[in-house]
Design a protein around this motif. Structure first.
Motif, mmCIF file in Angstrom:
data_model
loop_
_atom_site.group_PDB
_atom_site.id
_atom_site.type_symbol
_atom_site.label_atom_id
_atom_site.label_comp_id
_atom_site.label_asym_id
_atom_site.label_seq_id
_atom_site.Cartn_x
_atom_site.Cartn_y
_atom_site.Cartn_z
ATOM 1 N N HIS A 129 -0.012 -10.672 5.061
ATOM 2 C CA HIS A 129 0.263 -11.712 4.059
ATOM 3 C C HIS A 129 0.274 -11.120 2.657
ATOM 4 C CE1 HIS A 129 -0.012 -15.488 1.796
ATOM 5 N NE2 HIS A 129 -1.055 -14.981 1.181
ATOM 6 N N MET A 130 -0.696 -10.265 2.357
ATOM 7 C CA MET A 130 -0.764 -9.656 1.032
ATOM 8 C C MET A 130 0.481 -8.817 0.751
ATOM 9 S SD MET A 130 -4.722 -8.346 0.746
ATOM 10 C CE MET A 130 -6.126 -9.460 0.762
ATOM 11 N N ARG A 131 0.896 -8.034 1.730
ATOM 12 C CA ARG A 131 2.084 -7.193 1.547
ATOM 13 C C ARG A 131 3.324 -8.050 1.329
ATOM 14 N NH1 ARG A 131 2.508 -2.232 5.732
ATOM 15 N NH2 ARG A 131 4.478 -2.144 4.617
ATOM 16 N N ARG A 172 -5.301 3.742 -2.335
ATOM 17 C CA ARG A 172 -4.158 4.655 -2.386
ATOM 18 C C ARG A 172 -3.003 4.135 -1.524
ATOM 19 N NH1 ARG A 172 -2.878 8.062 -6.006
ATOM 20 N NH2 ARG A 172 -5.007 8.904 -6.001
ATOM 21 N N GLU A 173 -3.335 3.622 -0.354
ATOM 22 C CA GLU A 173 -2.299 3.231 0.603
ATOM 23 C C GLU A 173 -1.658 1.883 0.276
ATOM 24 O OE1 GLU A 173 -1.813 2.923 5.479
ATOM 25 O OE2 GLU A 173 -3.555 3.916 4.575
ATOM 26 N N PHE A 174 -2.447 0.959 -0.271
ATOM 27 C CA PHE A 174 -1.944 -0.410 -0.470
ATOM 28 C C PHE A 174 -1.430 -0.667 -1.880
ATOM 29 C CE2 PHE A 174 -5.522 -1.804 2.683
ATOM 30 C CZ PHE A 174 -4.866 -1.130 3.713
ATOM 31 N N GLY A 175 -1.649 0.270 -2.792
ATOM 32 C CA GLY A 175 -1.270 0.029 -4.182
ATOM 33 C C GLY A 175 0.202 -0.270 -4.375
ATOM 34 N N ALA A 176 1.048 0.341 -3.573
ATOM 35 C CA ALA A 176 2.490 0.132 -3.698
ATOM 36 C C ALA A 176 2.892 -1.306 -3.391
ATOM 37 C CB ALA A 176 3.232 1.083 -2.762
ATOM 38 N N TYR A 177 2.009 -2.064 -2.757
ATOM 39 C CA TYR A 177 2.317 -3.454 -2.393
ATOM 40 C C TYR A 177 1.656 -4.453 -3.349
ATOM 41 C CZ TYR A 177 3.277 -0.782 1.819
ATOM 42 O OH TYR A 177 3.733 0.171 2.696
#
Length: 251
Positions: A129-131, A172-177
């Motif tokens: 959902h966040m993405r 690091r992994e989720f920042g792009a979203y």
């Protein structure tokens, strides 16, 4: 501006000593809070206080966080019901106390399961959902014990170290979203967790000796930090561990 209006928040341990104040403040600020807690007395207290104030956006879910398969099923059902989680606060923890050599491996794994693995499940359920939304907040509750100086809490300290590591990896992994991930490390707050100490007055002296600020922490101190990190105001802060400890740890 600090605002969580119309956000849906999954909050584990939401009725506990440091959880209740934040839960009520989030509700007062217009958020919907799904409170995952399995302490009947504390849940009843939280529900009563929310009802007394007319805070209608509280959903209580009595979930055993150690049962990871059931936890995932129940959270997926709740997520579908509320339209997804915008914010996850991984707060619930257990904290047995005894010398390291007296723990069985199973006991240590049990602490890891509740304190870390349950949080992983919460994030895995919330992440799609966040993405899709391009916005999200994940806040892990670490501990001042991670920085050393405590005996007989090896599994607990290990679990809090894992949460700090996951905070950095997820950030690091989720920042792009558009998702930020941070941790809060509370100092020594006067909650039920302190009941493991045999000399309360001596422990209070120990705490104040280590703090720069010479008063005990209050639930509002944690609540204020959580409210900030959960808001748009903290959108450029990620991968950090904020010590809310009266100046115990400085680095």
């Amino acid at each position: 501006m600090i605002s969580v209006t119309d956000k849906t928040i999954l909050y584990t341990g939401a009725a506990g000593g440091l959880g209740m104040e934040t839960t009520l403040n989030l509700l007062r600020a217009g958020a919907k809070v799904v409170a995952a807690d399995n302490n009947p007395a504390k849940v009843a207290d939280l529900s009563g206080k929310a009802e007394q104030e007319g805070l209608r956006k509280l959903m209580i879910r009595t979930i055993d966080l150690s049962d990871l398969a059931t936890l995932r099923r129940e959270l997926e059902a709740v997520s579908a019901e509320v339209g997804g989680f915008d914010i996850v606060i991984n707060n619930a923890a257990i904290y047995p106390s005894k010398p390291f050599e007296d723990y069985s491996l199973e006991e240590m794994q049990a602490v890891q399961r509740v304190n870390v693995d349950a949080g992983i499940v919460c994030v895995q359920v919330a992440l799609p959902h966040m993405r899709k939304k391009g916005w999200g907040r994940i806040i892990n509750i670490a501990s001042v014990t991670f920085y050393g100086g405590w005996t007989n809490l090896s599994p607990y300290v290990q679990s809090k170290g894992a949460l700090v590591g996951l905070t950095r990896a997820w950030a690091r992994e989720f920042g792009a979203y558009g998702i930020t991930v941070n941790a809060i490390a509370p100092g020594a707050f006067p909650t039920d967790a302190e009941k493991i100490h045999p000399d309360p007055e001596g422990y209070t002296r120990f705490v104040l000796d280590h703090q720069a600020v010479k008063r005990r922490g209050m639930p509002s101190d944690i609540s204020n930090a959580l409210m900030f990190l959960a808001s748009d105001a903290a959108g450029f802060i990620t991968g950090q561990t904020l010590n809310v400890d009266g100046g115990w740890v400085m680095h």
